[in-house]
Enzyme design. Structure first.
Site, PDB file in Angstrom:
ATOM      1  N   GLY A  34       0.793  -1.224   0.000  1.00 60.59           N
ATOM      2  CA  GLY A  34       0.000   0.000   0.000  1.00 60.59           C
ATOM      3  C   GLY A  34       0.824   1.272   0.000  1.00 60.59           C
ATOM      4  O   GLY A  34       0.338   2.345  -0.372  1.00 60.59           O
ATOM      5  N   GLY A  40       8.980  -1.655   2.431  1.00 65.95           N
ATOM      6  CA  GLY A  40       8.498  -1.642   3.816  1.00 65.95           C
ATOM      7  C   GLY A  40       9.217  -0.655   4.714  1.00 65.95           C
ATOM      8  O   GLY A  40       9.886   0.272   4.243  1.00 65.95           O
ATOM      9  N   THR A  41       9.070  -0.894   6.014  1.00 71.79           N
ATOM     10  CA  THR A  41       9.688  -0.001   7.008  1.00 71.79           C
ATOM     11  C   THR A  41      11.195   0.058   6.802  1.00 71.79           C
ATOM     12  O   THR A  41      11.798   1.129   6.807  1.00 71.79           O
ATOM     13  CB  THR A  41       9.391  -0.532   8.430  1.00 71.79           C
ATOM     14  N   VAL A 179      17.923  -0.434  20.449  1.00 67.19           N
ATOM     15  CA  VAL A 179      18.652  -0.222  19.191  1.00 67.19           C
ATOM     16  C   VAL A 179      18.291   1.115  18.538  1.00 67.19           C
ATOM     17  O   VAL A 179      19.163   1.899  18.162  1.00 67.19           O
ATOM     18  CB  VAL A 179      18.353  -1.368  18.202  1.00 67.19           C
ATOM     19  N   ALA A 266      11.309   5.340  21.649  1.00 66.64           N
ATOM     20  CA  ALA A 266      11.928   4.127  21.084  1.00 66.64           C
ATOM     21  C   ALA A 266      11.819   3.012  22.108  1.00 66.64           C
ATOM     22  O   ALA A 266      12.809   2.499  22.609  1.00 66.64           O
ATOM     23  CB  ALA A 266      13.380   4.399  20.723  1.00 66.64           C
ATOM     24  N   THR A 267      10.566   2.682  22.424  1.00 64.97           N
ATOM     25  CA  THR A 267      10.311   1.701  23.488  1.00 64.97           C
ATOM     26  C   THR A 267       9.837   0.365  22.918  1.00 64.97           C
ATOM     27  O   THR A 267       9.163  -0.392  23.604  1.00 64.97           O
ATOM     28  CB  THR A 267       9.256   2.249  24.472  1.00 64.97           C
ATOM     29  N   ARG A 269       8.580  -2.172  19.317  1.00 71.83           N
ATOM     30  CA  ARG A 269       7.623  -2.197  18.215  1.00 71.83           C
ATOM     31  C   ARG A 269       6.633  -3.337  18.436  1.00 71.83           C
ATOM     32  O   ARG A 269       6.905  -4.263  19.189  1.00 71.83           O
ATOM     33  CB  ARG A 269       8.364  -2.383  16.880  1.00 71.83           C
ATOM     34  N   HIS A 441      46.497 -10.325   7.210  1.00 78.78           N
ATOM     35  CA  HIS A 441      47.039  -9.254   8.041  1.00 78.78           C
ATOM     36  C   HIS A 441      47.316  -8.041   7.167  1.00 78.78           C
ATOM     37  O   HIS A 441      47.857  -8.200   6.073  1.00 78.78           O
ATOM     38  CB  HIS A 441      48.352  -9.718   8.688  1.00 78.78           C
TER      39      HIS A 441
HETATM   40  P1  NAI Z   1      13.987  -2.170  21.973  1.00 80.60           P
HETATM   41  O1  NAI Z   1      13.057  -3.227  22.423  1.00 80.60           O
HETATM   42  O2  NAI Z   1      15.293  -2.526  21.341  1.00 80.60           O
HETATM   43  O3  NAI Z   1      14.322  -1.190  23.192  1.00 80.60           O
HETATM   44  C1  NAI Z   1      13.303  -0.506  23.913  1.00 80.60           C
HETATM   45  C2  NAI Z   1      13.872   0.037  25.204  1.00 80.60           C
HETATM   46  O4  NAI Z   1      12.904   0.896  25.813  1.00 80.60           O
HETATM   47  C3  NAI Z   1      14.195  -1.050  26.218  1.00 80.60           C
HETATM   48  O5  NAI Z   1      15.498  -0.878  26.657  1.00 80.60           O
HETATM   49  C4  NAI Z   1      13.152  -0.821  27.308  1.00 80.60           C
HETATM   50  O6  NAI Z   1      13.615  -1.194  28.586  1.00 80.60           O
HETATM   51  C5  NAI Z   1      12.920   0.679  27.216  1.00 80.60           C
HETATM   52  N1  NAI Z   1      11.638   1.160  27.780  1.00 80.60           N
HETATM   53  C6  NAI Z   1      10.424   0.584  27.633  1.00 80.60           C
HETATM   54  N2  NAI Z   1       9.489   1.303  28.324  1.00 80.60           N
HETATM   55  C7  NAI Z   1      10.117   2.360  28.900  1.00 80.60           C
HETATM   56  C8  NAI Z   1       9.710   3.456  29.749  1.00 80.60           C
HETATM   57  N3  NAI Z   1       8.435   3.629  30.133  1.00 80.60           N
HETATM   58  N4  NAI Z   1      10.633   4.347  30.172  1.00 80.60           N
HETATM   59  C9  NAI Z   1      11.938   4.188  29.801  1.00 80.60           C
HETATM   60  N5  NAI Z   1      12.377   3.168  29.006  1.00 80.60           N
HETATM   61  C10 NAI Z   1      11.493   2.267  28.560  1.00 80.60           C
HETATM   62  O7  NAI Z   1      13.102  -1.267  20.989  1.00 80.60           O
HETATM   63  P2  NAI Z   1      13.481  -0.243  19.837  1.00 80.60           P
HETATM   64  O8  NAI Z   1      14.829   0.337  20.026  1.00 80.60           O
HETATM   65  O9  NAI Z   1      12.303   0.673  19.776  1.00 80.60           O
HETATM   66  O10 NAI Z   1      13.536  -1.151  18.545  1.00 80.60           O
HETATM   67  C11 NAI Z   1      12.371  -1.821  18.097  1.00 80.60           C
HETATM   68  C12 NAI Z   1      12.705  -3.040  17.290  1.00 80.60           C
HETATM   69  O11 NAI Z   1      13.321  -2.691  16.072  1.00 80.60           O
HETATM   70  C13 NAI Z   1      13.628  -3.964  18.031  1.00 80.60           C
HETATM   71  O12 NAI Z   1      13.127  -5.259  17.974  1.00 80.60           O
HETATM   72  C14 NAI Z   1      14.924  -3.867  17.275  1.00 80.60           C
HETATM   73  O13 NAI Z   1      15.633  -5.094  17.263  1.00 80.60           O
HETATM   74  C15 NAI Z   1      14.488  -3.453  15.879  1.00 80.60           C
HETATM   75  N6  NAI Z   1      15.534  -2.643  15.265  1.00 80.60           N
HETATM   76  C16 NAI Z   1      16.700  -3.236  14.902  1.00 80.60           C
HETATM   77  C17 NAI Z   1      17.730  -2.490  14.392  1.00 80.60           C
HETATM   78  C18 NAI Z   1      19.006  -3.167  14.070  1.00 80.60           C
HETATM   79  O14 NAI Z   1      19.020  -4.378  13.972  1.00 80.60           O
HETATM   80  N7  NAI Z   1      20.116  -2.446  13.919  1.00 80.60           N
HETATM   81  C19 NAI Z   1      17.605  -1.050  14.192  1.00 80.60           C
HETATM   82  C20 NAI Z   1      16.365  -0.526  14.633  1.00 80.60           C
HETATM   83  C21 NAI Z   1      15.364  -1.315  15.130  1.00 80.60           C
END
Ligand code: NAI
Length: 462
Positions: A34, A40-41, A179, A266-267, A269, A441
């Site tokens: 869509g 996608g994202t 992340v 960023a809490t 997804r 190396h």
């Molecule tokens: P995340 O699950 O990695 O981290 C969320 C953080 O927010 C946690 O540390 C959590 O303890 C904290 N949190 C939750 N509620 C809170 C509150 N009320 N107050 C303060 N802190 C709080 O989620 P994120 O960074 O949003 O990423 C989402 C998804 O996207 C993840 O599954 C990640 O693996 C994926 N992603 C992967 C990337 C990569 O592989 N490089 C890049 C971006 C995203």
């Protein structure tokens, strides 16, 4: 009404890879998307654009901090934010058009619009209903917010808004040291924003190896990121162009407030399955909103499969891709397989952080006897030449068999180095297998070999 062997819903890394593989396996395939562009994202508002901004701002950081050390004198470059965003958009365009090209090349039809599944074997897009022997749901995920926090994608943003801010904020508060928070927080800190990361837990990047987390946080602090740990965000109050973030410290319940020009939420997804009509179909769901699947990605409705962020497991593009390829094989009557024990994860900050397999904490909890082979990049000539000596490679191997159980890297090109260990693990290799493999190396990879040597008779350069 058109008829297909497979209709894939969603064109993110899970969906488009699945569609291409289905077509390659001789199945008449369409992919419904869509969005105005494919990918996608990940390609449009995630992995790819964030890497463009991380690269551009890393170049700036190098110019500001390391150029003079190499005899490169003169003024540091100034930032033209609009042009940086245009560069990022160009990178997105190249990638999304690339998928369009691949669809044409592989004869995958792109059905434009948002899909619903009115019944088994049917996919409705707009007024048209298409028939499909198999349907693969690859609809991905969306940012999840917190109670008391309203996203407007202007002042209070998710990663989507953070990739397109009209200007670099003076003060940015990042909620969540995961992340997304750390990658985007790094981008804006390098651009001169005062970045404060508020994290609920006492450790950043939960789930990662504890020693890596500590080193990583120390390095990010050195780069200017501020951390408030053990803090639960209570709410965000928006005042036109500013916001106030209130949080409570878990250790003493004291309440505090932070001012910000931009707040990045960023809490985490959550699966995105809105509008598909899954309820009416009676498709089984997990408690946290994921579609329930069996070991072959099949839902409880015959001919309907689901992959990627919409089902259980780590929300990673490459996990979705692997599932996409595997489910295509299953549909084509082959033996699709994903080894969930060997899925790397990478954080694209500077330095990069990468991991695969078990952490020390997990192995201890499992009561496994293991050994640790660790090597610091300080002992790696190539890393030292580029001011990247801070960081290490850590390999965890079974104490008796020497089989590699996990690896954790923080340092230069960690996201690429980790794959040597992934391949080794895929082949069930022992640390000694890596140690006995000749490594060129001078390369960063030598640090991986040294860590493998550290599991046995010991490294040479430490
Ligand atoms: P995340 O699950 O990695 O981290 C969320 C953080 O927010 C946690 O540390 C959590 O303890 C904290 N949190 C939750 N509620 C809170 C509150 N009320 N107050 C303060 N802190 C709080 O989620 P994120 O960074 O949003 O990423 C989402 C998804 O996207 C993840 O599954 C990640 O693996 C994926 N992603 C992967 C990337 C990569 O592989 N490089 C890049 C971006 C995203």
């Amino acid at each position: 009404m058109s008829q297909y062997d497979v209709i894939v819903i969603g064109s993110g890394p899970g969906g488009y890879v699945c569609a291409i593989r289905c077509a390659q396996l001789g199945l008449k395939t369409a992919c419904v998307e869509g969005r105005a562009t494919l990918g996608g994202t990940c390609l449009n508002v995630g992995c790819i654009p964030s890497k463009a901004l991380l690269h551009a701002t890393h170049m700036l950081h190098e110019a500001e901090h390391n150029f003079t050390k190499m005899g490169l004198k003169g003024k540091s470059p100034s930032v033209d934010w609009k042009e940086m965003l245009a560069y990022k958009d160009d990178v997105i365009g190249q990638n999304t058009k690339g998928i369009e090209f691949l669809f044409k090349k592989n004869k995958v039809d792109w059905i434009k619009g948002w899909a619903t599944i009115p019944g088994a074997g049917k996919v409705k897009v707009g007024d048209e209903t298409h028939e499909a022997k198999n349907i693969v749901i690859a609809t991905g995920s969306q940012a999840s917010s917190l109670p008391g926090v309203e996203i407007d994608e202007k002042v209070v943003v998710t990663s989507t808004g953070a990739l397109d801010l009209p200007k670099v904020p003076k003060k940015m508060v990042v909620i969540g040291a995961g992340v997304i928070g750390l990658e985007m927080g790094s981008v804006y800190a390098r651009l001169g924003a005062e970045v404060t990361v508020v994290e609920y837990l006492d450790q950043i990047t939960p789930g990662m190896d504890g020693e890596v987390c500590k080193t990583f946080q120390r390095m990010l602090k050195k780069q200017g990121l501020n951390f408030i740990m053990g803090a639960a965000v209570q709410g965000v109050e928006t005042l036109k162009t500013k916001a106030k973030v209130s949080y409570k410290l878990r250790k003493d319940d004291s309440e505090h407030m932070l001012d910000a020009d931009v707040v990045l939420v960023a809490t985490g997804r959550k699966p995105f399955t809105d509008g598909l009509g899954l309820d009416a179909l009676g498709i089984g769901m997990e408690e946290r909103g994921q579609i329930r699947t069996d070991t072959h990605w099949a839902t409880n409705l015959k001919g309907v499969y689901a992959i990627g962020d919409a089902i259980a497991g780590p929300m990673l593009a490459h996990k979705a891709e692997d599932e996409g390829m595997a489910v295509a094989e299953v549909i084509a009557g082959k033996a699709g397989h994903v080894n969930y024990g060997v899925i790397p994860s990478v954080i694209y900050t500077h330095p990069e952080v990468a991991a695969v397999g078990k952490t020390e904490e997990q192995l201890k909890e499992e009561g496994r006897a293991f050994k640790v082979g660790k090597f610091s990049f300080m002992g790696n000539g190539r890393a030292k030449a580029v001011f990247a000596g801070d960081g290490f490679v850590k390999i965890l191997a079974d104490k008796q068999t020497d089989r590699i159980l996990g690896a954790h890297i923080i340092g230069p090109a960690a996201g690429d180095l980790i794959h040597e260990i992934c391949v080794a693990m895929e082949f069930g290799a022992a640390a000694q297998d890596l140690a006995l493999t000749c490594h060129a190396h001078p390369t960063y990879s030598e640090a991986v070999r040294e860590a493998a040597l550290a599991c046995g008779d010991g490294p040479i350069h430490a």
